[in-house]
Design a protein around this motif. Structure first.
Motif, PDB file in Angstrom:
ATOM      1  N   PHE A  96       0.820  -1.207   0.000  1.00  0.00           N
ATOM      2  CA  PHE A  96       0.000   0.000   0.000  1.00  0.00           C
ATOM      3  C   PHE A  96       0.852   1.254   0.000  1.00  0.00           C
ATOM      4  O   PHE A  96       2.016   1.223   0.412  1.00  0.00           O
ATOM      5  N   ASP A  97       0.279   2.348  -0.445  1.00  0.00           N
ATOM      6  CA  ASP A  97       0.912   3.661  -0.333  1.00  0.00           C
ATOM      7  C   ASP A  97      -0.099   4.755  -0.618  1.00  0.00           C
ATOM      8  O   ASP A  97      -1.146   4.518  -1.212  1.00  0.00           O
ATOM      9  N   VAL A  98       0.222   5.958  -0.153  1.00  0.00           N
ATOM     10  CA  VAL A  98      -0.519   7.167  -0.521  1.00  0.00           C
ATOM     11  C   VAL A  98       0.259   7.785  -1.666  1.00  0.00           C
ATOM     12  O   VAL A  98       1.465   8.015  -1.566  1.00  0.00           O
ATOM     13  N   SER A  99      -0.421   8.029  -2.786  1.00  0.00           N
ATOM     14  CA  SER A  99       0.229   8.506  -3.993  1.00  0.00           C
ATOM     15  C   SER A  99      -0.275   9.887  -4.392  1.00  0.00           C
ATOM     16  O   SER A  99      -1.474  10.092  -4.579  1.00  0.00           O
ATOM     17  N   ALA A 100       0.691  10.804  -4.551  1.00  0.00           N
ATOM     18  CA  ALA A 100       0.394  12.161  -4.998  1.00  0.00           C
ATOM     19  C   ALA A 100       0.682  12.345  -6.479  1.00  0.00           C
ATOM     20  O   ALA A 100       0.659  13.464  -6.986  1.00  0.00           O
ATOM     21  N   ILE A 101       0.918  11.259  -7.196  1.00  0.00           N
ATOM     22  CA  ILE A 101       1.298  11.355  -8.610  1.00  0.00           C
ATOM     23  C   ILE A 101       0.210  12.006  -9.446  1.00  0.00           C
ATOM     24  O   ILE A 101       0.491  12.841 -10.297  1.00  0.00           O
ATOM     25  N   VAL A 102      -1.041  11.655  -9.228  1.00  0.00           N
ATOM     26  CA  VAL A 102      -2.133  12.179 -10.048  1.00  0.00           C
ATOM     27  C   VAL A 102      -2.447  13.634  -9.714  1.00  0.00           C
ATOM     28  O   VAL A 102      -2.645  14.450 -10.602  1.00  0.00           O
ATOM     29  N   ASN A 103      -2.480  13.965  -8.412  1.00  0.00           N
ATOM     30  CA  ASN A 103      -2.798  15.337  -8.003  1.00  0.00           C
ATOM     31  C   ASN A 103      -2.152  15.641  -6.647  1.00  0.00           C
ATOM     32  O   ASN A 103      -2.757  15.436  -5.600  1.00  0.00           O
ATOM     33  N   ALA A 104      -0.935  16.140  -6.693  1.00  0.00           N
ATOM     34  CA  ALA A 104      -0.198  16.471  -5.468  1.00  0.00           C
ATOM     35  C   ALA A 104      -0.806  17.663  -4.731  1.00  0.00           C
ATOM     36  O   ALA A 104      -0.476  17.916  -3.577  1.00  0.00           O
ATOM     37  N   ASN A 105      -1.706  18.393  -5.377  1.00  0.00           N
ATOM     38  CA  ASN A 105      -2.345  19.542  -4.732  1.00  0.00           C
ATOM     39  C   ASN A 105      -3.581  19.178  -3.929  1.00  0.00           C
ATOM     40  O   ASN A 105      -4.144  20.020  -3.238  1.00  0.00           O
ATOM     41  N   ASP A 106      -4.015  17.926  -3.999  1.00  0.00           N
ATOM     42  CA  ASP A 106      -5.167  17.465  -3.219  1.00  0.00           C
ATOM     43  C   ASP A 106      -4.671  17.143  -1.810  1.00  0.00           C
ATOM     44  O   ASP A 106      -4.164  16.067  -1.549  1.00  0.00           O
ATOM     45  N   ASP A 117      -3.892  -3.258  12.948  1.00  0.00           N
ATOM     46  CA  ASP A 117      -3.443  -3.791  14.233  1.00  0.00           C
ATOM     47  C   ASP A 117      -2.095  -3.238  14.672  1.00  0.00           C
ATOM     48  O   ASP A 117      -1.970  -2.688  15.757  1.00  0.00           O
ATOM     49  N   SER A 118      -1.080  -3.363  13.833  1.00  0.00           N
ATOM     50  CA  SER A 118       0.271  -2.955  14.235  1.00  0.00           C
ATOM     51  C   SER A 118       0.482  -1.448  14.149  1.00  0.00           C
ATOM     52  O   SER A 118       1.372  -0.926  14.810  1.00  0.00           O
ATOM     53  N   GLN A 119      -0.296  -0.761  13.328  1.00  0.00           N
ATOM     54  CA  GLN A 119      -0.193   0.681  13.088  1.00  0.00           C
ATOM     55  C   GLN A 119       1.163   1.085  12.511  1.00  0.00           C
ATOM     56  O   GLN A 119       1.552   2.244  12.588  1.00  0.00           O
ATOM     57  N   THR A 120       1.865   0.148  11.925  1.00  0.00           N
ATOM     58  CA  THR A 120       3.138   0.432  11.270  1.00  0.00           C
ATOM     59  C   THR A 120       3.363  -0.595  10.166  1.00  0.00           C
ATOM     60  O   THR A 120       2.979  -1.752  10.347  1.00  0.00           O
ATOM     61  N   PRO A 121       3.927  -0.206   9.021  1.00  0.00           N
ATOM     62  CA  PRO A 121       4.396   1.126   8.649  1.00  0.00           C
ATOM     63  C   PRO A 121       3.234   2.020   8.229  1.00  0.00           C
ATOM     64  O   PRO A 121       2.136   1.535   7.982  1.00  0.00           O
ATOM     65  N   MET A 122       3.511   3.308   8.125  1.00  0.00           N
ATOM     66  CA  MET A 122       2.497   4.281   7.733  1.00  0.00           C
ATOM     67  C   MET A 122       2.956   4.951   6.437  1.00  0.00           C
ATOM     68  O   MET A 122       4.143   5.218   6.260  1.00  0.00           O
ATOM     69  N   SER A 123       2.002   5.207   5.553  1.00  0.00           N
ATOM     70  CA  SER A 123       2.272   5.943   4.322  1.00  0.00           C
ATOM     71  C   SER A 123       1.404   7.191   4.318  1.00  0.00           C
ATOM     72  O   SER A 123       0.264   7.161   4.771  1.00  0.00           O
ATOM     73  N   PHE A 128       0.648  17.894   3.929  1.00  0.00           N
ATOM     74  CA  PHE A 128       1.412  17.730   2.694  1.00  0.00           C
ATOM     75  C   PHE A 128       2.107  19.026   2.347  1.00  0.00           C
ATOM     76  O   PHE A 128       1.586  20.099   2.635  1.00  0.00           O
ATOM     77  N   PRO A 129       3.267  18.961   1.688  1.00  0.00           N
ATOM     78  CA  PRO A 129       3.986  17.759   1.300  1.00  0.00           C
ATOM     79  C   PRO A 129       4.805  17.200   2.465  1.00  0.00           C
ATOM     80  O   PRO A 129       5.069  17.904   3.440  1.00  0.00           O
ATOM     81  N   CYS A 130       5.185  15.923   2.328  1.00  0.00           N
ATOM     82  CA  CYS A 130       6.071  15.269   3.285  1.00  0.00           C
ATOM     83  C   CYS A 130       6.899  14.252   2.517  1.00  0.00           C
ATOM     84  O   CYS A 130       6.685  14.057   1.319  1.00  0.00           O
ATOM     85  N   ASP A 131       7.828  13.606   3.179  1.00  0.00           N
ATOM     86  CA  ASP A 131       8.693  12.643   2.492  1.00  0.00           C
ATOM     87  C   ASP A 131       8.191  11.204   2.635  1.00  0.00           C
ATOM     88  O   ASP A 131       8.945  10.262   2.415  1.00  0.00           O
ATOM     89  N   ASN A 132       6.911  11.022   2.957  1.00  0.00           N
ATOM     90  CA  ASN A 132       6.375   9.679   3.182  1.00  0.00           C
ATOM     91  C   ASN A 132       5.203   9.364   2.244  1.00  0.00           C
ATOM     92  O   ASN A 132       4.309   8.616   2.594  1.00  0.00           O
ATOM     93  N   ALA A 133       5.221   9.972   1.064  1.00  0.00           N
ATOM     94  CA  ALA A 133       4.191   9.705   0.057  1.00  0.00           C
ATOM     95  C   ALA A 133       4.885   9.455  -1.275  1.00  0.00           C
ATOM     96  O   ALA A 133       6.068   9.750  -1.453  1.00  0.00           O
ATOM     97  N   HIS A 162       0.926   8.434  17.251  1.00  0.00           N
ATOM     98  CA  HIS A 162       2.331   8.768  16.996  1.00  0.00           C
ATOM     99  C   HIS A 162       2.961   7.626  16.219  1.00  0.00           C
ATOM    100  O   HIS A 162       2.996   6.498  16.683  1.00  0.00           O
ATOM    101  N   PHE A 163       3.395   7.907  15.000  1.00  0.00           N
ATOM    102  CA  PHE A 163       4.029   6.895  14.167  1.00  0.00           C
ATOM    103  C   PHE A 163       5.526   7.005  14.312  1.00  0.00           C
ATOM    104  O   PHE A 163       6.085   8.091  14.279  1.00  0.00           O
ATOM    105  N   ALA A 164       6.177   5.863  14.442  1.00  0.00           N
ATOM    106  CA  ALA A 164       7.635   5.837  14.607  1.00  0.00           C
ATOM    107  C   ALA A 164       8.332   6.264  13.347  1.00  0.00           C
ATOM    108  O   ALA A 164       7.860   6.194  12.280  1.00  0.00           O
TER     109      ALA A 164
END
Length: 164
Positions: A96-106, A117-123, A128-133, A162-164
């Motif tokens: 899985f991932d969050v993708s800004a390719i189509v519209n980074a302004n959304d 359950d584990s709540q990790t990893p997070m995408s 926005f913007p951040c380095d995790n998308a 809080h995500f590690a």
């Protein structure tokens, strides 16, 4: 006949066990429509309306590969931030991932995704913007988990995790 019924019941339960789930968690007061696009249109899904009144869980077919996006109710389909998923991938893993390719302004619809359950990893990002998308076609941002249930946040706000 009893053997056939037992085998069919076993196969049905196995199919259910391998399905994937995404729970949509709306963090603001905007009601949104979620649109789904499966690769090669193998698993067509109807749009779903979600709001902050309750979290909404959607079931995906085992092997689903594709994406979803959210827009404010009434806006209709349009380019938006994507949540991309593959359930039952290599090793029966979920990708899985969050993708800004189509519209980074959304920046107000799909925000973050993580295993329930584990709540990790997070995408994704709270802001926005951040380095995790996923921004460019060759970004290495796809996350993987053994879990088949993901959480996706929508809208302005913080899930308070809080995500590690």
């Amino acid at each position: 006949m009893q053997f056939t019924t037992s085998v069919l019941a076993l196969l049905s339960s196995a199919a259910i066990a391998n399905a994937g789930f995404v729970t949509f968690w709306t963090l603001d007061d905007v009601t949104r429509t979620i649109y789904f696009t499966s690769n090669e249109e193998r698993f067509p899904m109807e749009p779903v309306t979600v709001s902050s009144a309750e979290k909404t869980t959607v079931e995906f077919a085992d092997g689903y590969v594709g994406n979803f996006y959210a827009v404010p109710e009434g806006d209709g389909p349009q380019d938006a931030m994507l949540g991309e998923v593959k359930f039952g991938g290599w090793g029966e893993m979920t990708y899985f991932d969050v993708s800004a390719i189509v519209n980074a302004n959304d920046k107000n619809n799909v925000k973050q995704m993580w295993p329930a359950d584990s709540q990790t990893p997070m995408s994704g990002c709270e802001v926005f913007p951040c380095d995790n998308a996923y921004y460019l076609w060759d970004d290495v941002q796809t996350k993987v988990t053994t879990e088949d249930h993901l959480i996706t946040t929508l809208g302005e706000g913080s899930p308070g995790i809080h995500f590690a």
